[in-house]
Design a protein around this motif. Structure first.
Motif, mmCIF file in Angstrom:
data_model
loop_
_atom_site.group_PDB
_atom_site.id
_atom_site.type_symbol
_atom_site.label_atom_id
_atom_site.label_comp_id
_atom_site.label_asym_id
_atom_site.label_seq_id
_atom_site.Cartn_x
_atom_site.Cartn_y
_atom_site.Cartn_z
ATOM 1 N N LYS B 31 59.552 19.987 6.729
ATOM 2 C CA LYS B 31 59.376 18.758 5.940
ATOM 3 C C LYS B 31 58.003 18.756 5.286
ATOM 4 C CE LYS B 31 62.976 16.054 7.706
ATOM 5 N NZ LYS B 31 63.449 16.907 8.806
ATOM 6 N N THR B 32 57.038 19.345 6.029
ATOM 7 C CA THR B 32 55.690 19.401 5.474
ATOM 8 C C THR B 32 55.257 20.846 5.369
ATOM 9 O OG1 THR B 32 54.927 19.107 7.724
ATOM 10 C CG2 THR B 32 54.888 17.148 6.296
ATOM 11 N N ASP B 35 49.821 22.857 2.158
ATOM 12 C CA ASP B 35 49.353 22.486 0.820
ATOM 13 C C ASP B 35 48.938 23.680 -0.026
ATOM 14 O OD1 ASP B 35 49.767 19.852 1.324
ATOM 15 O OD2 ASP B 35 47.746 19.520 2.136
ATOM 16 N N ARG B 42 57.045 26.065 -2.624
ATOM 17 C CA ARG B 42 57.304 24.981 -1.695
ATOM 18 C C ARG B 42 58.636 24.302 -2.008
ATOM 19 N NH1 ARG B 42 51.849 22.135 -1.266
ATOM 20 N NH2 ARG B 42 52.701 20.847 -2.926
ATOM 21 N N TYR B 46 61.988 24.472 0.350
ATOM 22 C CA TYR B 46 62.554 23.227 0.853
ATOM 23 C C TYR B 46 64.016 23.071 0.417
ATOM 24 C CZ TYR B 46 63.310 18.433 2.088
ATOM 25 O OH TYR B 46 63.836 17.309 2.653
#
Ligand code: NA
Ligand code: NA
Lengths: 343, 209, 443
Positions: B31-32, B35, B42, B46
């Motif tokens: 989910k995270t 960065d 990303r 996902y």
């Protein structure tokens, strides 16, 4: 030298393989050792169900099974491998050979592979029928008795036909049948004929044996050679295979009658198996249902119809003669068998 | 007294109860994601992982009809002499379809067994490098070949209207072959996500999820 | 240089033994090697076609449909909390005895081994249930850890067992025969564990003293009731699954379906059934099934390439020409399985190693049923062999206060017992073969 590796669908100890190897010897001799047919055990490169696909692709050069194994790819395969109830018109295995060799069967057989879209050349090698009705725990007098048992049936239409006449038909692979009988998962079963059945060991569990059945009166085992491999052979080599195949038809029939006879003799006289006549209402009910199944398929598939029509056309003249002539043999033979049994 | 003791044990805290074969499951839909990962990567990771997760959530339901089918068959056959023609085929078809359609989900979850007694000891950076190279050189080419062969295989079967030749019921089998090919397609897609994740591990020295 | 196909097959095996230890998922490594060496031997087109055929064939193998069903059943049982009840009941009953918790652990292991087909759950749950009480009572950590991990592995030997379901098609033995053959060896192993742990306790009571007074239930009728409630549910489940198979109501796959159905009913009966829990069991079932079954399909493909290259025939002929005795070959294979059990899980060993060696055994007319059980007992050591013995990590996970070194040392003791059991089955094949013959008449 060309080596044709043929993967079979049954264990190498089976009679079919004995006869297949005999055929291979003939081919080798006729081609002066140039064409060698090597038999691979079932499952060695691909699974049983994938054998034809593998030959088509050239993964193996040849395959050996019964034509109706490929009914899933084309319904008409059944009419060549195991025409149910003798195509619904009483064709037996000898009459089938007459149709096949003399009345256009072979041409339709060649066309079957094209209809299926597989690149193979097929050769009919071994007439195996008639198969027995099967083995039961208790004697059956009528169809009502038959319907009390969970019965292992052959795959496809011959099996579906049992379902149609209300028999509790159970599908299962060859290897599972005996364990299932031993444990009572099923109560009755059919496989083939006295020799293969006794090799299976049905007599250890069931004692009541019925020879007369309709589901696989005619059964034919055949060989498939990859089309490219076959076309690369010289005309002489191709002819040699054809001649050996035709010889195999007769040799197999001869082999089968004797072997089944010996096996049946042992079953009855040593293993305590009791032979019975099949209940009369079985024939009418099964025949009617089989014809219905054949008609349904003919309505759905043009090539199926073409093959079936050809068989019926052949039967129209041949069967009254053949069945009439056979009746005297059968009656005489059964009288002799009864006399033997009395002694 | 003893029962009260037993009641105090909260089994939910032991996440890996189940089977040893599941013990190494590391993957999950992140989910995270970190960065410092390229935003496109990303997004892709996902999206793909989420997609595969849904495949698993749906494929796992296929076992339910197998359970009821088998139960029905045994009762009908044993007590009513009324075996079905369909239970046998239904069970094998659904089982086969479920494990092929679950394959990409299992890849996302990191479940396919590794002989990892050496791999386990590598730094995450080395693990990432090994995986990156092998996903590109080993995994992707074989899966793409597989996809091509699977496509031809199912198309032919579909055109033939192929049915099972080894059963009395004789159901159509091309859906199974299409499921096979679809499973391979899903594996190819999940492979992209795995490449991106191992790329991150190879360059940053830690796994993103 | 031109190599014959048979030699290419040998390269393929060599490459496999090296490549899988790099640590990439084994299934994909096998697929890749199959494609590469198949393409080398007989062309890429045929090779990838063979791949689709083999995967499809594995998808349609009805026997293997038992795998997800048995796995699901295990998860549902875990949720119903049946194991805890039975354990608590036996613990109560035997509280005043020396080493009573060893007995409880092993007894519960056998009962649940007969009800489910998976392993990990046993070790974890036994650890959670037994370890606290064992610590309070001053049990020896090594012997305790050894008993728990060894007991947990029984589930894979005692039928139903997913390992035996997978082994059946590989060795072409009916799964029912395998199940019947594994019962006595499974119970025998439990008995050997019991003799060892309780025996040591009697010689040295400090290894497993009686429980402290506050853990002893004075009310006899309460104990009886607990026992009843502990026993009835697993018995029902065993009757559903294993019973329906052994008594002929169902094939193994159908029996697995019966068991799965029964486990749902039981969970409902115990008011432990929730939609979330049910779904969770389904997901975990899919996870385990995929990792086993996808590897089954990949191995079948790998094996088919190997077979198509003709190497098995060559190896068989080679070994037969060496004129070694059948028992020698069996011993060598078991040694190989034992050694590979240290770094590998049972799945790749059963799927990759056995098919390569099976043709030789068939030629030597080795009783395959006996051989399969030997392999199964031998593979049990794979769970007990450190460092790659997940049982140890599981136990450490739920009992953090136990030192990993002690857990290892405990497991090693039971590995020795395992080898004794293996030797017994080897010396007396009837331990494995008698029951199937008794049940089904054999031959
Ligand atoms: Na038959
Ligand atoms: Na078990």
């Amino acid at each position: 030298e060309t080596t044709i590796r043929v993967q079979s669908v049954i264990p190498s100890s089976a009679d079919e393989i004995v006869m297949l190897k005999d055929f291979a010897e003939d081919v080798k001799a006729l081609t002066d050792g140039e064409v060698v047919i090597e038999v691979l055990p079932a499952g060695s490169v691909v699974g049983v169900q994938e054998t034809l696909d593998a030959v088509d692709a050239g993964l193996i050069e040849g395959g050996f099974a019964w034509t109706h194994y490929w009914s899933g790819k084309h319904p008409a395969a059944m009419l060549f491998g195991s025409p149910v109830a003798g195509a619904g018109v009483g064709i037996d295995n000898i009459a089938f050979m007459s149709w096949f060799l003399n009345a256009g069967g072979k041409e339709l057989y060649d066309q079957l592979w094209k209809e299926m879209g597989v690149n193979v050349k097929g050769f009919m090698l071994q007439p195996v029928g008639p198969e027995a009705l099967g083995w039961f725990k208790e004697p059956i007098e009528t169809m009502a008795d038959f319907r009390k048992y969970r019965f292992r049936t052959p795959p496809g239409i011959p099996g579906q036909t049992y379902k149609d006449i209300g028999v509790a038909s159970v599908a299962m692979g060859g290897g599972d049948i005996l364990p299932a009988l031993e444990k009572g998962t099923i109560d009755a079963a059919e496989w083939c004929c006295p020799k293969p059945d006794s090799v299976f060991g049905f007599q250890k569990v069931l004692k009541h044996y019925y020879l007369q059945g309709l589901h696989q009166v005619v059964v034919n085992a055949d060989l498939y050679i990859n089309g490219d491999v076959y076309n690369a052979l010289t005309p002489l080599q191709q002819k040699a295979i054809e001649v050996a195949a035709n010889a195999s038809l007769m040799k197999s029939m001869a082999y089968r009658i004797r072997e089944n006879g010996l096996a049946l003799d042992k079953l009855v006289n040593e293993d305590g198996v009791i032979l019975h006549d099949t209940p009369a209402d079985y024939f009418t009910e099964y025949m009617a249902a089989a014809n219905k199944a054949l008609e349904t398929n003919a309505a759905e598939n043009a090539f199926f119809k073409e093959v079936w029509d050809s068989q019926k056309e052949f039967a129209r003249t041949a069967i009254p003669f053949w069945a009439g002539a056979q009746t005297s043999n059968a009656n005489l033979g059964r009288a002799y068998a009864a006399e033997l049994a009395k002694k | 007294m003893i029962n009260e003791d037993q009641d105090k044990i909260d089994f939910s805290e032991y996440e890996n109860i189940g089977d040893e074969l599941l013990a190494d499951a590391g993957g999950a839909v992140g989910k995270t994601l970190p960065d410092d990962m390229h935003p496109l990567a990303r997004k892709a990771i996902y999206a793909i992982d989420n997609f595969s997760n849904w495949q698993g959530r749906i494929a796992c339901l296929l076992v339910v009809p197998i359970i009821f089918g088998m139960f029905y068959e045994v009762i009908a056959r044993s007590f009513f002499t009324a075996p079905t023609l369909w239970a046998y085929d239904l069970s094998r078809i659904l089982y086969g379809v479920s494990f092929m359609l679950g394959a990409a989900y299992a890849l996302m979850r990191g479940l396919h067994i590794r002989a990892d007694f050496l791999y386990r000891g590598f730094t995450e950076r080395t693990q990432g490098r090994v995986d990156l190279i092998l996903y590109i050189v080993l995994f992707m080419p074989s899966m793409l070949f597989f996809l091509k062969a699977g496509y031809d295989f199912s198309l032919k079967s579909f055109l033939q209207g192929e049915r099972a030749g080894d059963s009395t019921w004789a159901p159509i089998v091309w859906p199974v072959k299409i499921a096979l090919t679809t499973g391979v397609l899903f594996l190819c897609i999940q492979g992209v996500s795995e490449i991106l994740k191992s790329w991150y591990a190879a360059t940053r020295g830690k796994w993103p999820v | 240089m031109e190599f014959s196909n048979e030699i290419i097959g040998l390269f393929m095996i060599g490459a496999m033994l090296f490549a899988i230890f790099v640590g990439f998922p084994i299934s994909f490594t096998l697929i890749f090697l199959g494609v590469v060496f198949g393409a080398w031997g007989f062309g890429v087109k045929l090779t990838i076609f063979l791949m689709t055929l083999q995967f499809y064939n594995s998808m349609m193998e009805q026997t293997l449909a038992a795998v997800p069903l048995f796995v699901f059943m295990g998860f549902m049982m875990e949720q119903a909390g049946l194991m805890e009840r039975l354990f608590a009941a036996i613990q109560m009953m035997l509280a005043r005895m020396k080493g009573s918790l060893y007995i409880a652990v092993l007894f519960v292991s056998v009962v649940f081994g007969a009800a489910t087909g998976i392993v990990g759950a046993s070790v974890t749950i036994l650890g959670i249930m037994a370890a606290k009480t064992m610590n309070r009572s001053g049990y020896d950590v090594r012997l305790a850890a050894g008993t728990i991990t060894a007991g947990g592995t029984l589930g894979i030997l005692i039928p139903p067992s997913i390992m035996l379901v997978v082994m059946g098609p590989v060795l072409e033995i009916p799964v029912t025969d395998l199940f019947a053959a594994a019962i006595i060896p499974g119970v025998m192993m439990a008995a050997l564990y019991l003799i060892y742990s309780v025996g040591r306790c009697w010689i040295n009571p400090s290894l497993g003293p009686p429980l402290p007074e506050d853990l002893i239930e004075p009310d006899k009728s309460k104990i009886a009731l607990e026992l009843l409630w502990g026993f009835v549910p697993p018995t029902i489940l065993i009757a559903f699954a294993l019973g329906s198979i052994l008594f002929g109501l169902a094939t193994p796959t159908e029996g697995a379906g019966m068991g799965a159905f029964g486990s749902i009913l039981l969970a409902m009966g115990y008011r432990k059934f929730t939609i979330k829990g049910f779904y969770d069991a389904l997901i975990k079932t899919l996870e385990i099934s995929v990792l086993i079954l996808f590897l089954v399909a990949a191995s079948n493909f790998f094996g088919a390439v190997f077979s198509r290259l003709g190497t098995p025939t060559m190896i068989t002929e080679l070994l037969l020409n060496l004129d070694v005795s059948a028992s020698m070959v069996v011993i060598l294979i078991l040694a190989l399985v034992f050694v590979l059990g240290w770094p590998l899980e049972w799945v790749p060993i059963v799927l990759i190693i056995l098919p390569i060696l099976a043709p030789v055994l068939l030629e030597l007319e080795v009783d395959m049923l006996w051989f399969a059980i030997l392999v199964a007992v031998c593979l049990q050591t794979a769970w007990l062999s450190p460092p790659v013995a997940l049982s140890a990590y599981f136990l450490k996970g739920v009992v953090p206060e136990w030192d990993l070194k002690d857990i290892y040392l405990g497991m090693m003791q039971f590995m020795v017992i395992q080898l004794i059991g293996l030797a017994m089955v080897f010396a007396f094949p009837a331990i494995a073969t008698w029951l199937p013959v008794y049940f089904y008449g054999g031959g």
